[in-house]
Design an enzyme around this catalytic site. Structure first.
Site, PDB file in Angstrom:
ATOM      1  N   GLN A  37       0.785  -1.366   0.149  1.00 36.00           N
ATOM      2  CA  GLN A  37      -0.013  -0.162   0.180  1.00 36.00           C
ATOM      3  C   GLN A  37       0.829   1.150   0.027  1.00 36.00           C
ATOM      4  O   GLN A  37       0.644   2.143   0.587  1.00 36.00           O
ATOM      5  CB  GLN A  37      -0.860   0.079   1.105  1.00 36.00           C
ATOM      6  CG  GLN A  37      -1.784  -1.171   1.082  1.00 36.00           C
ATOM      7  CD  GLN A  37      -2.730  -1.210   2.444  1.00 36.00           C
ATOM      8  OE1 GLN A  37      -2.796  -0.445   3.438  1.00 36.00           O
ATOM      9  NE2 GLN A  37      -3.469  -2.116   2.550  1.00 36.00           N
ATOM     10  N   CYS A  38       1.835   1.218  -0.708  1.00 39.27           N
ATOM     11  CA  CYS A  38       2.932   2.298  -0.687  1.00 39.27           C
ATOM     12  C   CYS A  38       2.710   3.073  -2.173  1.00 39.27           C
ATOM     13  O   CYS A  38       2.472   2.341  -3.171  1.00 39.27           O
ATOM     14  CB  CYS A  38       4.234   1.815  -0.763  1.00 39.27           C
ATOM     15  SG  CYS A  38       5.704   2.963  -0.733  1.00 39.27           S
ATOM     16  N   GLY A  39       3.270   4.109  -2.298  1.00 38.38           N
ATOM     17  CA  GLY A  39       3.249   4.838  -3.662  1.00 38.38           C
ATOM     18  C   GLY A  39       4.196   4.235  -4.590  1.00 38.38           C
ATOM     19  O   GLY A  39       4.133   4.667  -5.816  1.00 38.38           O
ATOM     20  N   THR A  41       4.648   1.091  -4.503  1.00 41.23           N
ATOM     21  CA  THR A  41       4.044  -0.522  -4.943  1.00 41.23           C
ATOM     22  C   THR A  41       4.186  -0.927  -6.402  1.00 41.23           C
ATOM     23  O   THR A  41       4.487  -1.939  -6.551  1.00 41.23           O
ATOM     24  CB  THR A  41       2.785  -0.626  -4.272  1.00 41.23           C
ATOM     25  OG1 THR A  41       2.868  -0.356  -2.883  1.00 41.23           O
ATOM     26  CG2 THR A  41       2.259  -2.129  -4.532  1.00 41.23           C
TER      27      THR A  41
END
Length: 166
Positions: A37-39, A41
């Site tokens: 759930q990371c930018g 990803t």
């Protein structure tokens, strides 16, 4: 810096059992702390392409899920595996979820964090998708910042240079 002992570190595979790091002796391997759930990803897609492109030449990507950065990997092992395979078609191996910093830092990262990246940074992992390239002889060849794309020219050059001799 040699991290041959990295092959002896006990770490579980995401789906259970051992990740058997010893299987990477003699290969080039890119160890990456990952999150769903990371930018950053979407780098999963590039990591999968990199893994597929060089696998036959003795290269592997090893994803290491970590929830220490903004709680961006909160899922269970099953949720992480499902997300990676269905969203990005990930086939490269993933370890159990671990901590890469602090008092709970997993042994896998104990020596890795002493290596400097191209900008001179050593120490704690700064964010998701920080990358360590290990050569076939167990030497840390390079450390790359999280923002370095898997198809970035500096990363590709380092991987190609590190592939085991045919």
């Amino acid at each position: 810096m040699s991290v041959n002992d990295v092959y002896d570190v006990e770490i579980g595979a995401l789906g259970g059992g051992s990740a058997e790091l010893g299987q990477y002796r003699g290969k080039a391997v890119l160890i990456v702390n990952v999150a769903s759930q990371c930018g950053l990803t979407p780098q999963y897609e590039g990591l999968e392409r990199l893994h597929a492109r060089y696998a036959a030449q003795g290269f592997a990507v090893l994803g290491v899920p970590c929830n220490q950065f903004g709680g961006q990997e909160p899922g269970s092992a099953e949720e992480i595996a499902t997300f990676c395979s269905t969203t990005y078609g990930v086939t490269f191996p993933l370890t159990e979820k671990i901590e890469v910093n602090g008092s709970g830092r997993h042994a896998l990262y104990k020596d890795l964090v002493t290596v400097a990246d191209g900008g001179g940074h050593t120490g704690d992992i700064r964010w998701n998708f920080e990358k360590f390239l290990i050569g076939p002889d167990g030497t840390v060849v390079a450390r790359f910042a999280p923002q370095t794309e898997p198809d970035g020219p500096e990363l590709l050059a380092a991987v190609e240079k590190s592939l085991p001799a045919a």
